[in-house]
Write a protein that holds these residues in place. Structure first.
Motif, PDB file in Angstrom:
ATOM      1  N   VAL A  63      50.883  17.099  94.582  1.00  0.00           N
ATOM      2  CA  VAL A  63      50.021  18.266  94.707  1.00  0.00           C
ATOM      3  C   VAL A  63      50.022  18.744  96.153  1.00  0.00           C
ATOM      4  CG1 VAL A  63      47.672  19.156  94.511  1.00  0.00           C
ATOM      5  CG2 VAL A  63      48.557  17.562  92.786  1.00  0.00           C
ATOM      6  N   GLY A  64      50.355  19.986  96.365  1.00  0.00           N
ATOM      7  CA  GLY A  64      50.373  20.547  97.709  1.00  0.00           C
ATOM      8  C   GLY A  64      51.582  20.150  98.535  1.00  0.00           C
ATOM      9  N   ASP A  65      52.552  19.476  97.901  1.00  0.00           N
ATOM     10  CA  ASP A  65      53.727  19.019  98.648  1.00  0.00           C
ATOM     11  C   ASP A  65      54.752  20.127  98.893  1.00  0.00           C
ATOM     12  OD1 ASP A  65      52.706  16.525  98.865  1.00  0.00           O
ATOM     13  OD2 ASP A  65      54.067  15.556  97.442  1.00  0.00           O
ATOM     14  N   GLU A  66      54.715  21.165  98.085  1.00  0.00           N
ATOM     15  CA  GLU A  66      55.728  22.217  98.227  1.00  0.00           C
ATOM     16  C   GLU A  66      55.584  22.878  99.599  1.00  0.00           C
ATOM     17  OE1 GLU A  66      58.088  24.994  95.198  1.00  0.00           O
ATOM     18  OE2 GLU A  66      55.933  24.847  94.909  1.00  0.00           O
ATOM     19  N   ALA A 122      42.274  18.104  95.078  1.00  0.00           N
ATOM     20  CA  ALA A 122      43.466  18.945  94.912  1.00  0.00           C
ATOM     21  C   ALA A 122      43.308  20.245  95.678  1.00  0.00           C
ATOM     22  CB  ALA A 122      43.705  19.217  93.428  1.00  0.00           C
ATOM     23  N   HIS A 123      42.126  20.838  95.614  1.00  0.00           N
ATOM     24  CA  HIS A 123      41.881  22.084  96.353  1.00  0.00           C
ATOM     25  C   HIS A 123      42.005  21.860  97.857  1.00  0.00           C
ATOM     26  CE1 HIS A 123      40.970  24.780  93.101  1.00  0.00           C
ATOM     27  NE2 HIS A 123      40.011  24.011  92.634  1.00  0.00           N
ATOM     28  N   ALA A 124      41.577  20.704  98.327  1.00  0.00           N
ATOM     29  CA  ALA A 124      41.696  20.404  99.758  1.00  0.00           C
ATOM     30  C   ALA A 124      43.155  20.325 100.179  1.00  0.00           C
ATOM     31  CB  ALA A 124      40.978  19.093 100.075  1.00  0.00           C
ATOM     32  N   LEU A 125      43.994  19.719  99.341  1.00  0.00           N
ATOM     33  CA  LEU A 125      45.429  19.641  99.647  1.00  0.00           C
ATOM     34  C   LEU A 125      46.069  21.026  99.638  1.00  0.00           C
ATOM     35  CD1 LEU A 125      46.403  16.489  97.530  1.00  0.00           C
ATOM     36  CD2 LEU A 125      46.242  16.640 100.024  1.00  0.00           C
ATOM     37  N   LEU A 126      45.678  21.839  98.676  1.00  0.00           N
ATOM     38  CA  LEU A 126      46.228  23.197  98.590  1.00  0.00           C
ATOM     39  C   LEU A 126      45.761  24.061  99.759  1.00  0.00           C
ATOM     40  CD1 LEU A 126      45.814  23.730  94.740  1.00  0.00           C
ATOM     41  CD2 LEU A 126      47.952  23.395  95.982  1.00  0.00           C
ATOM     42  N   TYR A 127      44.548  23.784 100.249  1.00  0.00           N
ATOM     43  CA  TYR A 127      44.060  24.524 101.418  1.00  0.00           C
ATOM     44  C   TYR A 127      44.898  24.182 102.651  1.00  0.00           C
ATOM     45  CZ  TYR A 127      40.974  26.291 105.058  1.00  0.00           C
ATOM     46  OH  TYR A 127      40.474  26.962 106.147  1.00  0.00           O
ATOM     47  N   ARG A 130      48.044  26.086 102.437  1.00  0.00           N
ATOM     48  CA  ARG A 130      47.799  27.483 102.780  1.00  0.00           C
ATOM     49  C   ARG A 130      47.670  27.671 104.291  1.00  0.00           C
ATOM     50  NH1 ARG A 130      42.037  30.008 101.020  1.00  0.00           N
ATOM     51  NH2 ARG A 130      41.615  31.082 102.985  1.00  0.00           N
ATOM     52  N   GLN A 131      46.998  26.738 104.968  1.00  0.00           N
ATOM     53  CA  GLN A 131      46.833  26.836 106.414  1.00  0.00           C
ATOM     54  C   GLN A 131      48.170  26.746 107.140  1.00  0.00           C
ATOM     55  OE1 GLN A 131      43.812  28.242 106.474  1.00  0.00           O
ATOM     56  NE2 GLN A 131      43.389  27.114 108.347  1.00  0.00           N
ATOM     57  N   LYS A 132      49.048  25.881 106.665  1.00  0.00           N
ATOM     58  CA  LYS A 132      50.377  25.755 107.279  1.00  0.00           C
ATOM     59  C   LYS A 132      51.175  27.053 107.110  1.00  0.00           C
ATOM     60  CE  LYS A 132      50.679  20.744 106.631  1.00  0.00           C
ATOM     61  NZ  LYS A 132      51.349  19.640 105.890  1.00  0.00           N
ATOM     62  N   SER A 154      48.899  32.113  98.320  1.00  0.00           N
ATOM     63  CA  SER A 154      48.551  30.787  97.807  1.00  0.00           C
ATOM     64  C   SER A 154      47.756  30.884  96.509  1.00  0.00           C
ATOM     65  CB  SER A 154      47.745  30.016  98.858  1.00  0.00           C
ATOM     66  OG  SER A 154      48.500  29.803 100.025  1.00  0.00           O
ATOM     67  N   ALA A 155      46.794  31.810  96.457  1.00  0.00           N
ATOM     68  CA  ALA A 155      45.995  31.964  95.238  1.00  0.00           C
ATOM     69  C   ALA A 155      46.875  32.355  94.056  1.00  0.00           C
ATOM     70  CB  ALA A 155      44.904  33.010  95.465  1.00  0.00           C
ATOM     71  N   SER A 156      47.831  33.226  94.289  1.00  0.00           N
ATOM     72  CA  SER A 156      48.734  33.651  93.216  1.00  0.00           C
ATOM     73  C   SER A 156      49.582  32.484  92.720  1.00  0.00           C
ATOM     74  CB  SER A 156      49.638  34.790  93.706  1.00  0.00           C
ATOM     75  OG  SER A 156      48.888  35.941  93.996  1.00  0.00           O
ATOM     76  N   LEU A 157      50.113  31.679  93.653  1.00  0.00           N
ATOM     77  CA  LEU A 157      50.970  30.567  93.264  1.00  0.00           C
ATOM     78  C   LEU A 157      50.193  29.485  92.532  1.00  0.00           C
ATOM     79  CD1 LEU A 157      53.229  30.255  96.453  1.00  0.00           C
ATOM     80  CD2 LEU A 157      53.679  31.462  94.308  1.00  0.00           C
ATOM     81  N   VAL A 158      48.966  29.212  92.969  1.00  0.00           N
ATOM     82  CA  VAL A 158      48.136  28.228  92.270  1.00  0.00           C
ATOM     83  C   VAL A 158      47.839  28.704  90.846  1.00  0.00           C
ATOM     84  CG1 VAL A 158      45.832  27.190  92.195  1.00  0.00           C
ATOM     85  CG2 VAL A 158      47.108  27.223  94.333  1.00  0.00           C
ATOM     86  N   THR A 159      47.572  30.000  90.703  1.00  0.00           N
ATOM     87  CA  THR A 159      47.304  30.550  89.374  1.00  0.00           C
ATOM     88  C   THR A 159      48.526  30.432  88.469  1.00  0.00           C
ATOM     89  OG1 THR A 159      45.697  32.105  90.302  1.00  0.00           O
ATOM     90  CG2 THR A 159      46.575  32.613  88.116  1.00  0.00           C
TER      91      THR A 159
END
Length: 262
Positions: A63-66, A122-127, A130-132, A154-159
């Motif tokens: 999760v969030g590795d991409e 998971a949201h923390a990892l995705l954040y 997004r910051q990077k 990021s919001a679009s890709l998560v969706t």
């Protein structure tokens, strides 16, 4: 010998992850302890923590590795950040997706969706992801614009990902879910590129959106095309807009007649 040690470490890591996921799927994330996972995997608790620092990290591998920031930073010259990401996700969605165990994937997705703690982690990892991305974009666009761009992307890709997983969880075949993901990728990047109005591209509504209704009160003259300019303005053909014209004329006649009678 070094190669053998690395293989053993990888095997231990895989065994721990597989054991944890089996227990999570059976009982739910919150109900399983780290000690139970270590015991079931036949390793010491300290050994487990040497591979996974937290119970959440066991469940959120990948999760969030991409590397969105890396895709943008390494894009070919003359390619926009959005085009680079679009190409990456288009290629992914068009791929064969071999080696995916749908049952395992669906089981893991359900565990994450059903756990508030895992969803928050998971949201923390995705954040962080997004910051990077925002940091890379800031070099070209400034901090504020970069933050806004990264948030929308990021919001679009998560969706896209969540929609794909939920289709699988609802029983869709992998190939059908992949095909619809490919369609959704085009929709998502079309909206990112042209704006959030569903009629932004050539006056055509986005997929699954109803077409624009005709104006029943327009009695003469051309109607708007329903399209938007790149700056968001409504485009119309030449000629007067007559919506409501006859209603207003009748009201004016009534008021004048009333004044004369007085």
């Amino acid at each position: 010998m070094a190669g053998l040690r690395e293989r053993k470490k990888q095997q231990t890591r895989q065994r721990l992850a597989a054991t944890a996921w089996r227990l999570f799927a059976e009982r739910g994330f919150e109900a399983v302890t780290v000690s139970e996972i270590a015991e079931a995997a036949e390793v010491a608790k300290a050994t487990l923590f040497s591979y996974f620092p937290t119970k959440e990290s066991l469940a959120l591998q990948g999760v969030g590795d991409e590397d969105l920031a890396g895709i943008v930073a390494g894009r070919p010259a003359g390619t926009s950040p959005l085009d680079a990401l679009h190409t990456h996700y288009r290629d992914f969605a068009a791929g064969p997706m071999t080696g995916i165990d749908t049952e395992v994937l669906v089981s893991r997705v359900r565990v994450i969706f059903d756990s508030p703690a895992l969803s928050s982690a998971a949201h923390a990892l995705l954040y962080q992801q997004r910051q990077k991305l925002a940091e890379v974009l800031a070099a070209e666009h400034g901090e504020t614009a970069a933050a806004l761009m990264a948030a929308q992307i990021s919001a679009s890709l998560v969706t896209l990902q969540e929609t794909f997983f939920r289709r699988l969880a609802a029983g869709a075949a992998l190939e059908d879910a992949r095909r619809r993901l490919a369609e959704d990728v085009e929709l998502a990047f079309g909206l990112l590129a042209h704006g959030l109005d569903p009629f932004a591209s050539g006056g055509r509504p986005a997929r699954d959106e109803p077409g624009p209704a005709e104006d029943p009160t327009t009695t003469d003259g051309p109607t708007p095309t329903g399209g938007l300019t790149p700056t968001g303005g409504l485009t119309t053909t030449d000629g007067p807009r007559t919506t409501g014209h006859h209603d207003r004329t009748d009201r004016d006649k009534h008021r004048n007649k009333h004044r004369n009678e007085q």
